[in-house]
Design an enzyme around this catalytic site. Structure first.
Site, PDB file in Angstrom:
ATOM      1  N   ALA A  13      -3.855   8.056  -3.543  1.00 29.31           N
ATOM      2  CA  ALA A  13      -2.359   7.202  -3.891  1.00 29.31           C
ATOM      3  C   ALA A  13      -2.415   5.895  -4.223  1.00 29.31           C
ATOM      4  O   ALA A  13      -2.496   4.927  -3.521  1.00 29.31           O
ATOM      5  CB  ALA A  13      -1.775   7.511  -2.441  1.00 29.31           C
ATOM      6  N   SER A  25       0.939  -1.204   0.137  1.00 26.84           N
ATOM      7  CA  SER A  25       0.083   0.118  -0.187  1.00 26.84           C
ATOM      8  C   SER A  25       0.811   1.159  -0.079  1.00 26.84           C
ATOM      9  O   SER A  25       1.943   1.194  -0.078  1.00 26.84           O
ATOM     10  CB  SER A  25      -1.087  -0.120   1.131  1.00 26.84           C
ATOM     11  OG  SER A  25      -1.972   1.027   0.927  1.00 26.84           O
ATOM     12  N   ASN A  26       0.060   2.516   0.377  1.00 21.02           N
ATOM     13  CA  ASN A  26       0.805   3.843   0.098  1.00 21.02           C
ATOM     14  C   ASN A  26       0.488   4.493   1.265  1.00 21.02           C
ATOM     15  O   ASN A  26      -0.794   4.342   1.842  1.00 21.02           O
ATOM     16  CB  ASN A  26       0.356   4.504  -1.137  1.00 21.02           C
ATOM     17  CG  ASN A  26       0.899   3.860  -2.564  1.00 21.02           C
ATOM     18  OD1 ASN A  26       1.925   3.656  -2.584  1.00 21.02           O
ATOM     19  ND2 ASN A  26      -0.232   3.888  -3.520  1.00 21.02           N
ATOM     20  N   HIS A  27       1.282   5.256   1.843  1.00 23.95           N
ATOM     21  CA  HIS A  27       0.575   6.268   2.934  1.00 23.95           C
ATOM     22  C   HIS A  27      -0.293   7.310   2.314  1.00 23.95           C
ATOM     23  O   HIS A  27      -0.204   7.780   1.309  1.00 23.95           O
ATOM     24  CB  HIS A  27       1.712   7.168   3.228  1.00 23.95           C
ATOM     25  CG  HIS A  27       2.754   6.325   4.273  1.00 23.95           C
ATOM     26  ND1 HIS A  27       2.636   6.060   5.281  1.00 23.95           N
ATOM     27  CD2 HIS A  27       4.261   5.897   3.830  1.00 23.95           C
ATOM     28  CE1 HIS A  27       3.596   5.334   5.761  1.00 23.95           C
ATOM     29  NE2 HIS A  27       4.518   5.358   4.964  1.00 23.95           N
TER      30      HIS A  27
END
Lengths: 231, 231
Positions: B103, B38-40
Site C-alpha cells: 500500500a 502512511s496507509n493501513h
C-alpha cells in the site's frame, strides 16, 4: 524471566490503591478509509510503565493506540485509534496518577473523506486542524490527577521539555531525544534514556532497558506525589 | 502446521526457476523525524504471496515496508520505509514476475523537516507532492516482468480496478474492498476476498485465508504468464 520474578518480590508496593491511567503508542488520524497521519511510537515505554505500576500495586488503565504488543497481566487495556478517541477514554477515568506516554498526533485532517480519495494532481495541499491536547486537558481538570508528560525532542531537550512542563501545567515531565542524535534508543528500541524534569529540579536517567527505566521513573513520581516521600 | 506441510507436498513446482519480486506492507512518508503519512496495511497478503511463490519453486525477493511480520523461510527480504526507497529496491531486481502488493503512499510531504516541527497554529496546510508510481514504473521497463497489481477500493471495485489495469499497463490486477463495506477482510485480517481482473476476463475469489488466497492468485498468474498453461 526468573530474575524479573525475583526482582518483583523486592519491589516496594508503594502504588497500592493508586489508580493509574497511562496512554501509550501512536494515534492515527484518518485522511480517508485508507490513508492516515501518524507518529513513530512502538508503545513499549507506556506498556513498560503499565507493567511496572501494576507490579507496585497500582490499578492500571492503559489507553493504547495501534501497537503490536501484548497486554501486561492484570491491566485494563482500552484500544483506540485517534487522539479524540484517546482523550475520551482518558477522561472516562483519569485516575490519581496520569502518565501521558502516547505520541499523540498534534494535527488531524480537517474532515476525513468517507470514500478513498482519487487524486491525479502532482501537488496537493492538506488542510490540518489541531488535535485536542490530552495532557493539558487532564492537567486542567478541577479534580486533577498527578500529571506526568513525555516530551520527544530532536534538539534543546531540557529547554523544550521545561517549557512544555509549564505550558501544560504538568507535575513532572520525562524528556527523551529522538531522531538522528538518538542512536540505539527511543521509538522501536527496548532501551531509552530520560531526563526527568519538575518545577525546581531535574534528574538524568541514563540509557537502560525500558522495563527498568519505568521503575526509575515511578520512583521519581512516587517521591513527588501527594503522600509520597521525598527522595 | 502438519496439514500445511502435507498440502505443500501436493503443490505444483510451477514457479521453478522464476524470479519473483513482491512488495508488501505500507510505506511511511516522513514529515519530520517524528511524524509521517502512511496507509493501513499489515503486509499479510504480500508475505503470504512470498511464501506461496517460494513453496512453488520461485526465487523470491520481498521488498517490505514497516510491518510486524516474520520473514518466510527461504525468502530474500529487503526492508524499506518510503515509496522512493521501495522503488529503488524494486528496480534493482524486478524479476520475471512482479507483484505490487504494498500500500504505497501516493503523496509525500514536499520537503521533510530535519528537526521536529513546532506548531502552535489551530490550522495548518501541508504541501504534498506525488510519489513515484512503482507499478507503472515496473510495467514501463523495456525488459518488463509480468506485472501484477493490487487495487484497494472503497466503492465501484471492478470499474476502478479495470481502469487501473489499463492506465498502468498491468497484466493482471487483484482488487479488494476496504473500508466499512469490507467487514472481516483486508488490512489486518487473516482473510480476504479478491476480484482478479485481466484484459478480456475476470474471476472472483471468495473470502478465504490469505495463505490459500495467495495460491489461488498464483494459479491465475501462472496461467496467464508466458510459458504458462491456460486454466
Amino acid at each position: 524471566s526468573l530474575v524479573e520474578g525475583l526482582a518483583g518480590l523486592l519491589r516496594p508496593r508503594d502504588f497500592d490503591g493508586v489508580a493509574v491511567t497511562i496512554t501509550a503508542g501512536p494515534t492515527r488520524e484518518a485522511l480517508d478509509p485508507v490513508r492516515f497521519l501518524s507518529n513513530h511510537s512502538s508503545g513499549k515505554m507506556g506498556f513498560a510503565l503499565a507493567a511496572a505500576a501494576r507490579a507496585r500495586g497500582a490499578r492500571v488503565r492503559l489507553v493504547a493506540g495501534p501497537v503490536a504488543l501484548d497486554t501486561p497481566v492484570g491491566i485494563e487495556r482500552i484500544d483506540v485509534e485517534s487522539a479524540e478517541q484517546m482523550l475520551e477514554s482518558v477522561l472516562a477515568g483519569p485516575g490519581d496518577l496520569f502518565i501521558g506516554c502516547a505520541a499523540v498526533a498534534d494535527y488531524r485532517p480537517g474532515l476525513p473523506a468517507a470514500e478513498k480519495i482519487k487524486k491525479q494532481e502532482a501537488r496537493i495541499t492538506l488542510e490540518l486542524e489541531r488535535n485536542p491536547d490530552i495532557l493539558a486537558a487532564v492537567a486542567g481538570l478541577a479534580q486533577r490527577p498527578f500529571a506526568v508528560g513525555f516530551a520527544a525532542e530532536t534538539q534543546d531537550l531540557v529547554v523544550n521539555a521545561r517549557n512544555k512542563l509549564r505550558n501544560k501545567h504538568l507535575d513532572l515531565i520525562a524528556a527523551n531525544l529522538v531522531g538522528e542524535r538518538a542512536e540505539g534508543r527511543g521509538f522501536n528500541s527496548d532501551y531509552n534514556a530520560l531526563h526527568v524534569i519538575w518545577e525546581g529540579g531535574d534528574d538524568a536517567l541514563p540509557l537502560m532497558r525500558k522495563s527498568e527505566l519505568a521503575h526509575r521513573l515511578l520512583d521519581r513520581v512516587r517521591a513527588r506525589m501527594p503522600n509520597g516521600e521525598k527522595v
